[in-house]
Design an enzyme around this catalytic site. Structure first.
Site, mmCIF file in Angstrom:
data_model
loop_
_atom_site.group_PDB
_atom_site.id
_atom_site.type_symbol
_atom_site.label_atom_id
_atom_site.label_comp_id
_atom_site.label_asym_id
_atom_site.label_seq_id
_atom_site.Cartn_x
_atom_site.Cartn_y
_atom_site.Cartn_z
ATOM 1 C CD GLN A 167 3.848 -44.417 30.746
ATOM 2 O OE1 GLN A 167 4.664 -43.732 29.736
ATOM 3 N NE2 GLN A 167 2.706 -45.110 30.265
ATOM 4 C CG ASP A 199 1.577 -38.618 26.211
ATOM 5 O OD1 ASP A 199 1.871 -39.387 25.373
ATOM 6 O OD2 ASP A 199 1.794 -38.888 27.458
ATOM 7 C CE LYS A 224 5.504 -44.010 26.101
ATOM 8 N NZ LYS A 224 4.372 -43.558 27.092
#
Ligand code: NAD
Length: 293
Positions: A96, A119, A52
């Protein structure tokens, strides 16, 4: 049979994003800034986060990686999240997953400001998605929507079968494909571990989306000819012949199913790279305040 090249498509989209960022720079606008929080040292999570950050660099985004060890407390993580929520320079951030067992993932997701939840996991964004309001779409389903769109795969009136009902893949995917939208208008069947006679369901699929987490689970006798296969699974299986000692395979038995399919995503190089691209697109939207104004 056409292979859906997620890696190539992701690179094309990243080049498009990089051009937009260049224009923002030329106009002295704000450079999109994504932060990622990584707790612990799970190798798969570390590799996803590295990817990422690398993708941010490729597109000219600013990125910040906050890495803390496995013993980080829930309270300490919530403090970090509050700091990111309040930092005007951070447009969006991700924590994460999975998190260490002593940290409640639900609490963490709820603590993220929906305006920065790139997200798309916060219930506010999930609800807005379900209602068809502007929102940050969850990264993996958003990546799949883009794949179907860019490959010109007709979805309207098609029967889509989703296998797996997780909150981050299967369930939002089923909602997105049933919406009244350019990529949508499918008749969707959402299947899971309690589905009776799964094979009977998957055989009816024009579009089959597998998000289960079991290597090679979908076999050739579970699909019909001409099906579009989207394989979300990323599973590590032992492979002593490989330098790392393992290889990645999907939830679909690729070699057996590909000859029957009209389109299929490989693993790796299919859905995975598109997930990262979605995150960048959501961050760009966040920096432009397109969702919440
Ligand atoms: P999850 O473990 O949260 O959910 C798995 C789902 O599969 C459950 O809903 C369960 O009901 C269903 N399932 C399990 N056994 C089944 C069976 N025998 N028959 C039918 N359904 C069954 O998984 P997830 O987070 O959605 O991830 C699924 C897979 O996708 C994993 O391999 C994961 O690594 C991968 N993944 C990939 C990406 C990407 O970017 N490509 C993103 C997220 C997840």
């Amino acid at each position: 049979m056409e292979i859906i090249d997620g890696k190539g498509l992701a690179n094309t989209i990243k080049e498009e994003i990089a051009k937009e960022v260049l224009e923002i720079k030329q106009n002295k606008g704000k450079i999109p800034h994504l932060a990622a929080v990584l707790i612990g040292d799970d190798p798969a999570s570390a590799s996803y986060v590295r990817n990422k950050v690398r993708s941010c660099d490729q597109c000219g985004f600013q990125s910040t990686l906050i890495r803390k060890d496995e013993t980080t407390t829930e309270a300490a993580l919530l403090d970090i999240i509050q700091g990111l929520n309040e930092d005007p320079d951070i447009d969006g951030f991700i924590v994460q997953l999975p998190l260490p067992k002593h940290i409640n993932e639900e609490k963490v997701t709820l603590a993220i400001d929906p305006k920065k939840d790139v997200d798309g996991f916060h219930p506010m964004n999930f609800g807005r998605m379900a209602l068809g309001l502007p929102s940050y779409l969850p990264a993996t389903p958003f990546g799949i929507v883009q794949m179907l769109d860019r490959y010109g795969i007709e979805t309207s009136g098609k029967h889509c079968v989703v296998v797996g009902r997780s909150n981050i893949v299967g369930t939002p995917m089923s909602i997105l494909l049933s919406r009244k939208a350019k990529v949508g208008n499918c008749t969707v069947t959402l299947t899971h571990s309690r589905t009776n006679d799964l094979s009977a369901e998957t055989k009816r699929a024009d579009i089959l989306i597998a998000a289960i987490g079991i290597p090679n689970f979908i076999s050739s006798d579970m699909v019909k000819e001409g099906v579009v296969i989207i394989d979300v699974g990323i599973n590590r299986v032992d492979a002593p012949e490989h330098k790392r000692g393992y290889k990645l395979v999907g939830d679909v038995d690729y070699d057996a199913v590909a000859p029957l399919a009209s389109h299929i995503t490989p693993v790796p190089g299919g859905v995975g790279p598109m997930t990262v691209t979605s995150l960048l697109l959501n961050t760009l939207k966040a920096s432009r305040k397109e969702v919440y104004g």
